[in-house]
Design an enzyme around this catalytic site. Structure first.
Site, PDB file in Angstrom:
ATOM      1  N   HIS A 150      -7.641  -5.701   0.142  1.00 34.18           N
ATOM      2  CA  HIS A 150      -6.295  -4.956   0.336  1.00 34.18           C
ATOM      3  C   HIS A 150      -5.546  -5.461   1.498  1.00 34.18           C
ATOM      4  CE1 HIS A 150      -4.030  -1.399  -0.284  1.00 34.18           C
ATOM      5  NE2 HIS A 150      -4.191  -1.029   0.960  1.00 34.18           N
ATOM      6  N   SER A 173       0.814  -1.221   0.070  1.00 34.48           N
ATOM      7  CA  SER A 173       0.168  -0.102   0.220  1.00 34.48           C
ATOM      8  C   SER A 173       0.948   1.179   0.153  1.00 34.48           C
ATOM      9  CB  SER A 173      -1.006   0.095   1.176  1.00 34.48           C
ATOM     10  OG  SER A 173      -1.981   0.771   0.804  1.00 34.48           O
ATOM     11  N   LYS A 203       4.104   2.167  -2.493  1.00 35.84           N
ATOM     12  CA  LYS A 203       4.690   3.068  -3.143  1.00 35.84           C
ATOM     13  C   LYS A 203       6.268   3.508  -2.920  1.00 35.84           C
ATOM     14  CE  LYS A 203       0.111   5.380  -1.892  1.00 35.84           C
ATOM     15  NZ  LYS A 203      -1.005   4.638  -2.581  1.00 35.84           N
TER      16      LYS A 203
HETATM   17  C1  GTR Z   1      -5.147   4.703   1.785  1.00 33.40           C
HETATM   18  C2  GTR Z   1      -4.612   5.322   0.731  1.00 33.40           C
HETATM   19  C3  GTR Z   1      -4.002   4.552  -0.073  1.00 33.40           C
HETATM   20  C4  GTR Z   1      -3.171   3.418   0.431  1.00 33.40           C
HETATM   21  C5  GTR Z   1      -3.494   3.055   1.899  1.00 33.40           C
HETATM   22  C6  GTR Z   1      -2.691   2.433   2.925  1.00 33.40           C
HETATM   23  O1  GTR Z   1      -5.954   5.267   2.863  1.00 33.40           O
HETATM   24  O2  GTR Z   1      -5.512   5.945   0.202  1.00 33.40           O
HETATM   25  O3  GTR Z   1      -3.279   5.289  -0.921  1.00 33.40           O
HETATM   26  O4  GTR Z   1      -1.956   4.020   0.496  1.00 33.40           O
HETATM   27  O5  GTR Z   1      -4.055   4.040   2.469  1.00 33.40           O
HETATM   28  O6  GTR Z   1      -1.524   2.569   2.909  1.00 33.40           O
HETATM   29  O7  GTR Z   1      -3.183   1.461   3.360  1.00 33.40           O
END
Ligand code: GTR
Length: 428
Positions: free
Chosen positions: A404, A263, A267
Site C-alpha cells: 500500500h 488511500s 476515496k
Molecule cells: C487505513 C484505512 C483505509 C485507508 C488507509 C489510508 O487505516 O483503513 O481505509 O484509507 O488507512 O488512508 O492510508
C-alpha cells in the site's frame, strides 16, 4: 462474569453495531470465502426504467446515483457554504528542482460567514521548459508540503503544529518524497499542485474544529444529521477550491486538470472528481473500502470497520450498511461510472489485501457500461490483469507488485494514461 456486566456489554456491542461503529467486526481476506453477491445494475433506474442513451444517463440515472452517494455515503456537499477564499503568493522560485521548475507557494485564507478565518498552503511546481499552458496534477499530501520533496525552501504546512505527534519522524522534510515523482511529471510537461489535507480539515473528530468546519455555522461532526457531510466531503470540497485557484493560473491548462489521491485521499479524489467536472482525469491509488473497491464483496476492510475506526469520514447514514453490505442499494462501481465521459483510473497494489485489489478492479470493470453510452471503451475483461500490465482504455487500471503506497511506477502509468487522454501537444 456477573449477569449485569454481561447485559451491559451486550448493550454496548448492540448500540455500537447499530450505529455502525464496530471496530472489531470480522474481516475476510480469503477469496474462497467471498459470498455470492448481486451488484445493483448501473443502467437500471430505481423505478426500473432502463437507460439506453447518454442523454437518459445524464438526465435521470446520473443525478439519481449522485444523490444516493451524497445522502447515503459521503454526505451532501452544501450548495453554498458562504466561505470566501483569498489567495496570496507567499514565494516564487523560478529555479526550483535544479532549474526544472518554477515553484510557487500560495496561502489560501478562508473566511466564513461567522467571520472566522482559516489558512492552508498550496505548493505548485510548473515545468520551465514547457511552452504554453500545461496540464496539472492536483493531489493532497499526508504530512505536509515539506515532506513531498527535499527542496529547502518549501514551507512547513501549517497543520504540522496541530497534527505532529511528539517524537514522530513524520512531518520531517522529504519524509514522503518517494511518493512524489515531481521530476518525472515535470520533465513530461505536467505541473503538480499539492496541499496538506489536514489544512482543509484535520483528520480526527476531536480536531476538525481547527479546520474548515470552524467556518460552518452549527457544524458538529458528533451530532450531524444522517446526510450531513463528513471529512471526505470536506476534503473533496477543498480539492475544488484548489481547482478554483488553478484555473486562474496563466500557465495552467484548465481543460487538463487531474485529481489524484492515495488511500483515504483516493476515496476523496473519487468523490471530488465525481462532483467537479473540471477534473478531466480522476485517479484512485489504492483507495479500497469507501473508494474504488466494491463493498458487497466484503473483502479486506469492510463498512463496520471503516465507520468504526473513522466515524468522521462518511455521513452517519452510511453506518446502516455496517455488517449489512448486502442491503446496499448502490455500490462503488456506480461511483466510478459517475466520472464518465471524463476518465477514471484505478490502481491497486498486490500486497494490499486490506484495500481488496480484485474488488477495485471489478468496480472499474463494472463502470464500463456508462462509458459505452458515450461510445467509449471501458475495461474489456472481467478478469483482473496480472501485475505490471496496465490497461489504458477510456477507463484505466493497473496493479503493481508491493505494498500500500504510491510509487514511481504508479506515476509513470498515470502520466502515460494522461498523455493519451490529453493527446500531449508536441511543444510540451
Ligand atoms: C487505513 C484505512 C483505509 C485507508 C488507509 C489510508 O487505516 O483503513 O481505509 O484509507 O488507512 O488512508 O492510508
Amino acid at each position: 462474569m456477573n449477569k449485569k456486566y454481561i447485559s451491559l456489554s451486550l448493550a454496548l456491542v448492540m448500540s455500537a453495531t447499530m450505529s455502525g461503529q464496530n471496530k472489531n467486526a470480522p474481516v475476510n481476506e480469503d477469496e474462497s470465502k467471498v459470498q455470492a453477491f448481486e451488484l445493483p445494475d448501473l443502467l437500471t433506474c430505481t423505478g426500473g426504467e432502463r437507460v439506453e442513451t447518454a442523454k437518459q444517463w445524464e438526465k435521470k440515472r446520473r443525478p439519481e446515483l449522485l444523490k444516493l452517494f451524497s445522502q447515503q455515503e459521503y454526505g451532501v456537499t452544501p450548495r453554498q457554504t458562504g466561505i470566501k477564499v483569498k489567495h496570496e503568493l507567499v514565494s516564487s522560485n523560478p529555479k526550483a528542482m535544479n532549474g526544472l521548475a518554477t515553484e510557487k507557494q500560495v496561502r489560501f485564507t478562508f473566511t466564513g460567514k461567522n467571520k472566522q478565518t482559516h489558512q492552508a498552503l498550496l505548493l505548485l511546481y510548473i515545468p520551465n521548459h514547457a511552452k504554453g499552458r500545461v496540464p496539472v496534477i492536483v493531489s493532497y499530501n499526508f504530512h505536509g508540503n515539506q515532506t513531498t520533496t527535499f527542496e529547502e525552501d518549501v514551507l512547513f504546512s501549517p497543520s504540522r503544529d496541530l497534527m505532529k505527534k511528539a517524537g514522530s519522524d513524520n512531518w520531517v522534510r522529504g519524509e514522503q518524497a518517494s511518493r512524489w515523482s515531481y521530476e518525472l511529471a515535470l520533465q513530461r510537461g505536467y505541473a503538480v499542485a499539492t496541499m496538506n489535507y489536514h489544512d482543509i480539515c484535520p483528520d480526527s473528530p476531536a480536531l476538525m474544529e481547527h479546520g474548515i468546519p470552524s467556518l460552518l455555522p452549527n457544524y458538529n461532526v458528533e451530532s450531524r444529521e444522517a446526510n450531513e457531510w463528513g471529512a471526505i466531503g470536506i476534503w473533496a470540497w477543498g480539492y475544488s477550491r484548489i481547482a478554483d485557484y488553478l484555473v486562474k493560473e496563466k500557465q495552467i491548462d484548465k481543460d487538463c486538470m487531474v485529481v489524484l489521491g492515495h488511500s483515504r485521499l483516493g476515496k476523496t479524489a473519487l468523490w471530488a472528481g465525481v462532483q467537479d467536472k473540471r477534473f478531466k482525469v480522476v485517479i484512485s491509488n489504492d483507495s479500497g473500502c469507501g473508494g474504488a473497491a466494491l463493498s458487497k464483496r466484503v473483502f479486506g476492510e469492510n463498512i463496520a470497520r471503516i465507520t468504526g475506526n473513522f466515524p468522521h469520514w462518511f455521513c452517519p447514514a452510511f453506518n446502516a450498511y455496517s455488517e449489512n453490505e448486502a442491503s446496499m442499494p448502490f455500490d462503488q462501481h456506480e461511483l466510478l461510472a459517475l466520472v464518465a465521459p471524463r476518465h477514471v483510473y484505478v490502481a491497486s497494489a498486490e500486497d494490499d489485501s486490506w484495500a481488496d485489489p480484485k474488488g477495485e478492479y471489478l468496480s472499474a470493470y463494472y463502470a464500463g457500461p456508462a462509458y459505452q453510452l458515450y461510445d467509449m471503451q471501458g475495461l474489456p475483461s472481467a478478469t483482473q490483469p496480472a501485475v505490471h500490465q496496465p490497461q489504458h482504455y477510456d477507463v484505466g487500471y493497473h496493479i503493481r507488485s508491493g505494498k500500500h503506497d504510491v510509487t514511481a511506477y504508479d506515476w509513470q502509468c498515470y502520466l502515460d494514461f494522461c498523455d493519451k487522454v490529453f493527446q500531449t501537444k508536441s511543444d510540451r
